[in-house]
Every structure is written in C-alpha cells, then in structure tokens.
Design a protein around this motif. Structure first.
Motif, PDB file in Angstrom:
ATOM      1  N   VAL A  45       0.835  -1.208   0.000  1.00 30.59           N
ATOM      2  CA  VAL A  45       0.000   0.000   0.000  1.00 30.59           C
ATOM      3  C   VAL A  45       0.860   1.243   0.000  1.00 30.59           C
ATOM      4  CG1 VAL A  45      -1.663   1.336   1.351  1.00 30.59           C
ATOM      5  CG2 VAL A  45      -1.964  -1.136   1.094  1.00 30.59           C
ATOM      6  N   ASP A  46       1.918   1.222   0.793  1.00 26.57           N
ATOM      7  CA  ASP A  46       2.824   2.360   0.869  1.00 26.57           C
ATOM      8  C   ASP A  46       3.451   2.679  -0.486  1.00 26.57           C
ATOM      9  OD1 ASP A  46       4.389   4.178   2.856  1.00 26.57           O
ATOM     10  OD2 ASP A  46       5.967   3.247   1.627  1.00 26.57           O
ATOM     11  N   ARG A  47       3.927   1.646  -1.182  1.00 25.02           N
ATOM     12  CA  ARG A  47       4.564   1.859  -2.483  1.00 25.02           C
ATOM     13  C   ARG A  47       3.546   2.330  -3.520  1.00 25.02           C
ATOM     14  NH1 ARG A  47       9.209   3.293  -3.537  1.00 25.02           N
ATOM     15  NH2 ARG A  47       8.997   2.420  -5.627  1.00 25.02           N
ATOM     16  N   LEU A  48       2.364   1.765  -3.505  1.00 26.79           N
ATOM     17  CA  LEU A  48       1.343   2.177  -4.464  1.00 26.79           C
ATOM     18  C   LEU A  48       0.911   3.614  -4.194  1.00 26.79           C
ATOM     19  CD1 LEU A  48      -0.790  -1.087  -4.644  1.00 26.79           C
ATOM     20  CD2 LEU A  48       0.777  -0.200  -6.380  1.00 26.79           C
ATOM     21  N   ALA A  49       0.862   3.993  -2.917  1.00 27.59           N
ATOM     22  CA  ALA A  49       0.494   5.374  -2.567  1.00 27.59           C
ATOM     23  C   ALA A  49       1.562   6.357  -3.028  1.00 27.59           C
ATOM     24  CB  ALA A  49       0.293   5.490  -1.063  1.00 27.59           C
ATOM     25  N   LEU A  50       2.813   5.872  -3.062  1.00 28.89           N
ATOM     26  CA  LEU A  50       3.914   6.723  -3.505  1.00 28.89           C
ATOM     27  C   LEU A  50       4.051   6.730  -5.030  1.00 28.89           C
ATOM     28  CD1 LEU A  50       6.673   5.755  -0.890  1.00 28.89           C
ATOM     29  CD2 LEU A  50       5.345   7.876  -0.986  1.00 28.89           C
ATOM     30  N   GLY A  51       3.178   5.970  -5.694  1.00 28.98           N
ATOM     31  CA  GLY A  51       3.206   5.957  -7.157  1.00 28.98           C
ATOM     32  C   GLY A  51       4.002   4.827  -7.741  1.00 28.98           C
ATOM     33  N   GLY A  52       4.290   3.786  -6.938  1.00 28.39           N
ATOM     34  CA  GLY A  52       4.979   2.600  -7.425  1.00 28.39           C
ATOM     35  C   GLY A  52       6.477   2.804  -7.555  1.00 28.39           C
TER      36      GLY A  52
END
Length: 319
Positions: free
Chosen positions: A312-319
């Motif tokens: 979730v953290d990485r996806l929130a940061l835009g991958g």
C-alpha cells in the motif's frame, strides 16, 4: 528416527491400501498445501506490486506470474508429502494427509508434483523472463532437495536454513517484472527468512510430541523447550529492526516504518510471553503452550499485515 518411522525412500511407516480409488479432487488440492500456498502467493504478489514498472505490466502477464508461483508452491508441497509420507503417518497432525491415509498413491503424488514443477517453471519462462524462471526453479529445488531431503531429518537448524525456501516468492515476483534481483527483493527475502524460525518454532513447541515420535530433530526435541523459547525471542528481536530496512534504504515512507515498528513490538511481546510461559523443572509448559499457540497465530497476521503495508505504501507513492 523413531522405531515406527522408516528411513527416507523406504515407502512409509504404515501399510497402504492396494486401491486408491477413493481419492477426490479435495485430496489432490490437499497435496498442494493450500494454507502454505496462500502466504507464498501473497508475498509473491507483494514482490510483484512493489517492483518498478509493476503498474505498466500487462495484467495477463502479472496474473500468469502469480499463478506460476502458486503452482510451484503446490508442486513443492506435493513432492514434500511424497517424501515425508513415512513421518507423516506417525504424526497426529499429519496422519490424515492423502498419502499416509491411503487416498492417493505415493507414485501418483510424485508424478503430480514433478509435472506441476516443470510446468510452472516453463510457463514462467515463456510469459515473463529467464531470471524469474530460474529463481522459481531454485525455490522448488531448495525446498525439495535442501530442506525436505537433506536438512529436515538431520539437523535442528532445518528451519533456520530451510526458511530460505519460503523466502523466495517476493524475489520471484520482483524478477517477473524487472528481470533482475536488486537490494529491495533481497531485503524482503531476509525478512521472511528471519521470520520463519520464531513462526515455526512456536508451532514446534506445542507439536513437540509429534516431532519426537517421528524422529524429526526440531529444536524443542534436540535442545529442549526452554532453549527453543529463548531462540524465539532472539530471532524476533532480529526481525524487528530488519523489518524497518525498506524504510532505512529509502524504499518506503515513514508510514510503513510506523506500521512495522508497531507490529514488531507486538510480535516481540508475544515472543517474551512464550519465554515467560509457566514451566515445570524440565521446561515443559504448564499452560499447554498457550503463549506459543498465540505467538504462532500472530506471526501469520504479522507477515500478512507487514507486506500489505509495504505494498500500500509503495502504491500510494506511485509505485
């Protein structure tokens, strides 16, 4: 090795029925160890999702990669059950598995596992890339030859070294996207690798009699319950800072770090409860290993939540 268990490759401890026509689809599914597979698939999916370029990956390719990881896990599980059919037959918690219970013939289980293994690696190579296929093949080989056939019956360090087998999925998922293996998937591998001993030894504490009966040198059998409890705390203590590594190398945000820190504190609390469990003079639990059972259950939630937080953290940061 116990008197009732046979040496590897000698065909099992208990006589098997001449007919195996009672097997059902559910028995073949059971050979795949679906509960283990769920964690393997999830960690592989996280490895894929956090890899650079994951969002640009074709959905069919992504789904195929995850299916290959799932099938490879099932293949390793089936071959493991074929090889371990003798000790499974004398352990209460495994005696009802399809092979020792006589519902699937050992040879059929082996053929099933080998077919799935070859198929999963071949499809991974055709759909993604050579690196992902090689790591997938390596994970199967490690689980079958290093853990199942070599370590499990010979050393109490079987889970420590053999834990590498279950740590490969995020590396495979990452490689399926990128075609390489860099620092981050190695860190994810390390987290699962260090998580495995406290997770499995918590189980081994209350399954001690089963392992002793089957002659499997799990740590509680060879070193005793008190030393096993101490090792659970040590490895959990190592896991807590290691879980922060993705944040320390700048791969994740402080939000992930906060989740990892809280989860780590909770895991450590469970591990300390295992250490402080009421014991007799021999170190045997007077609570039927209630803290160890609770620690084992929490360890499963721990890894799922930790990896979900990272994704979730990485996806929130835009991958």
């Amino acid at each position: 090795m116990s008197d009732t268990a046979m040496e590897p490759g000698q065909g099992g401890a208990a006589p098997l029925p001449a007919s195996y026509d009672m097997s059902e689809v559910s028995d073949w599914v059971a050979l795949l160890k679906p509960r283990v597979m769920s964690l393997v698939v999830f960690s592989g999916l996280v490895g894929l999702l956090v890899a650079p370029g994951a969002l640009a990956m074709h959905p069919v390719m992504a789904v195929s990669a995850i299916l290959c990881i799932a099938v490879a896990s099932g293949a390793a599980g089936a071959i493991n059950m074929w090889y371990d059919r003798d000790i499974d037959a004398v352990m209460r918690r495994t005696a009802r598995r399809p092979i020792p219970d006589g519902r699937i013939a050992p040879g059929a289980a082996l053929s099933f596992g080998v077919l799935l293994a070859v198929g999963s690696v071949t499809v991974m190579w055709m759909v993604t890339n050579t690196v992902a296929a090689l790591v997938l093949a390596g994970s199967i080989a490690f689980y079958v030859f290093v853990y199942t056939m070599w370590l499990k019956r010979r050393t109490p360090q079987n889970i420590v070294i053999g834990g590498a087998a279950g740590a490969f999925p995020p590396v495979i998922g990452w490689a399926a996207v990128t075609g390489d293996v860099t620092l981050v998937p190695v860190l994810l591998f390390a987290i699962i690798f260090v998580w495995t001993p406290p997770h499995f030894w918590s189980l081994a504490l209350w399954a001690h009699d089963d392992y002793a009966r089957a002659g499997v040198p799990m740590l509680p059998v060879t070193a005793g319950a008190r030393e096993t409890r101490r090792q659970v705390v040590i490895y959990t203590g190592l896991l807590v800072p290691l879980s922060l590594a993705p944040w320390l190398v700048g791969f994740s945000s402080s939000a992930y770090a906060a989740v990892a820190a809280v989860l780590g504190a909770m895991f450590l609390r469970h591990a300390i409860a295992v250490l402080r469990d009421s014991q007799d003079e021999a170190g045997r639990s007077l609570t039927r290993d209630a803290p160890a059972r609770a620690c084992f259950r929490f360890s499963l939630s721990y890894l799922f939540i930790l990896f979900a937080a990272l994704a979730v953290d990485r996806l929130a940061l835009g991958g």
